[in-house]
Design an enzyme around this catalytic site. Sequence first.
Site, PDB file in Angstrom:
ATOM      1  N   HIS A  68      54.239 151.167 115.909  1.00 32.46           N
ATOM      2  CA  HIS A  68      53.107 151.378 114.997  1.00 32.46           C
ATOM      3  C   HIS A  68      52.935 150.080 114.210  1.00 32.46           C
ATOM      4  O   HIS A  68      53.313 149.958 113.058  1.00 32.46           O
ATOM      5  CB  HIS A  68      53.427 152.543 114.056  1.00 32.46           C
ATOM      6  CG  HIS A  68      52.282 152.958 113.192  1.00 32.46           C
ATOM      7  ND1 HIS A  68      51.005 153.134 113.665  1.00 32.46           N
ATOM      8  CD2 HIS A  68      52.224 153.253 111.862  1.00 32.46           C
ATOM      9  CE1 HIS A  68      50.218 153.512 112.667  1.00 32.46           C
ATOM     10  NE2 HIS A  68      50.932 153.587 111.572  1.00 32.46           N
ATOM     11  N   VAL A 100      56.494 160.107 108.727  1.00 29.95           N
ATOM     12  CA  VAL A 100      55.198 159.419 108.674  1.00 29.95           C
ATOM     13  C   VAL A 100      55.304 158.119 107.847  1.00 29.95           C
ATOM     14  O   VAL A 100      54.562 157.167 108.055  1.00 29.95           O
ATOM     15  CB  VAL A 100      54.126 160.353 108.048  1.00 29.95           C
ATOM     16  CG1 VAL A 100      52.759 159.696 108.002  1.00 29.95           C
ATOM     17  CG2 VAL A 100      54.050 161.664 108.815  1.00 29.95           C
TER      18      VAL A 100
END
Length: 314
Positions: A175, A118
């Site tokens: 991302h 993450v």
Amino acid sequence: MEKKVTIVGAGHVGATAAITLALKDIADIVLIDIVEGTPQGKALDMMQMAPICNFNSKITGTNDYKDTANSDVVVVTAGLPRKPGMSRDDLLSVNAKITESVTNEIVKYSPNCILIVVTNPLDVMVNLAMEFSGFPKNRLIGMAGVLDSARYRTFLAEELDASPGDVQGMVLGIHGDKMLPIPRFTTVNGIPITELLPKEKIDEIGERTKVGGGEIVKLLKTGSAYYAPGISITVMVEAILKDLKKKLPCAVYLEGEYGISGVFLGVPVILGKNGVEKIIELNLTEEELEALKDSAASVKDNMDAMHKINMSER
Ligand code: APR
């Protein structure tokens, strides 16, 4: 409990993931951090929710990787978050070192786990985790697409005055600012949004989604988002532990899919007990495919930048 999940980093994202996962009552959870006391204190606090929320998951806080041994899933949230004015890439050098040390410890104690990364910049960190762990590609996943899609769905629901859960859609790619919302595959209970909104509005919402994380960083001033990231992690962990075969956008290693090779990039996959069980190859238009390739090129640039930093520091 039969299943064990370790969350590395007991900060905002890690702690939110831990408590939302505990509420699912499907695994024991180990929260580990470099700071002494933080994971222990947060775990104790969370455990005192158990009688109220009626869950049986045991949450343990630790600074010792021995306690993480034989985890089924390990989630890495250790690292610095963004501050206003920073891009995710500004975190590159410092978070790369953290990812290296954390990955080495995880591999030592949970060699068979499924690893969810993450820490930002996500697409590069998950690539690094692959280099350091040597794990096969089905056991390495980056969390971004579930979150970016949730942001897209939220903004669309707001615009359409719809129930957020009724809006289904997907954001693919990096991302970062070159992520790729796909309006063609976005519906409200089956009605394509292209039937409900003018193109300009859809584009505007797409653009807001691309900088959705930055919008929150600007408001918070001291860090980045964590509630939606935390629950996005939980959705992925649940899909794996319960073998739900969920179709979710995740950052996975591509080897020729979509004509892209050698990078982690957000694409739809099937998530189940073996991790990434299949990469779904959508029939993209030429324009969408070009945008996805552009997104992959940005990830490769970031990888190159990171390797250069590493070389100059050696
Ligand atoms: N090992 C374990 N934990 C570490 C290490 C390490 N080597 N280095 C830092 N940490 C811990 C910190 O002590 C802190 O508790 O990681 C935690 C990070 O928490 P926050 O600072 O609250 O950051 P958070 O908002 O949770 O974001 C973490 O996730 O979404 C990404 O961009 C975000 O990279 C960032 C990460």
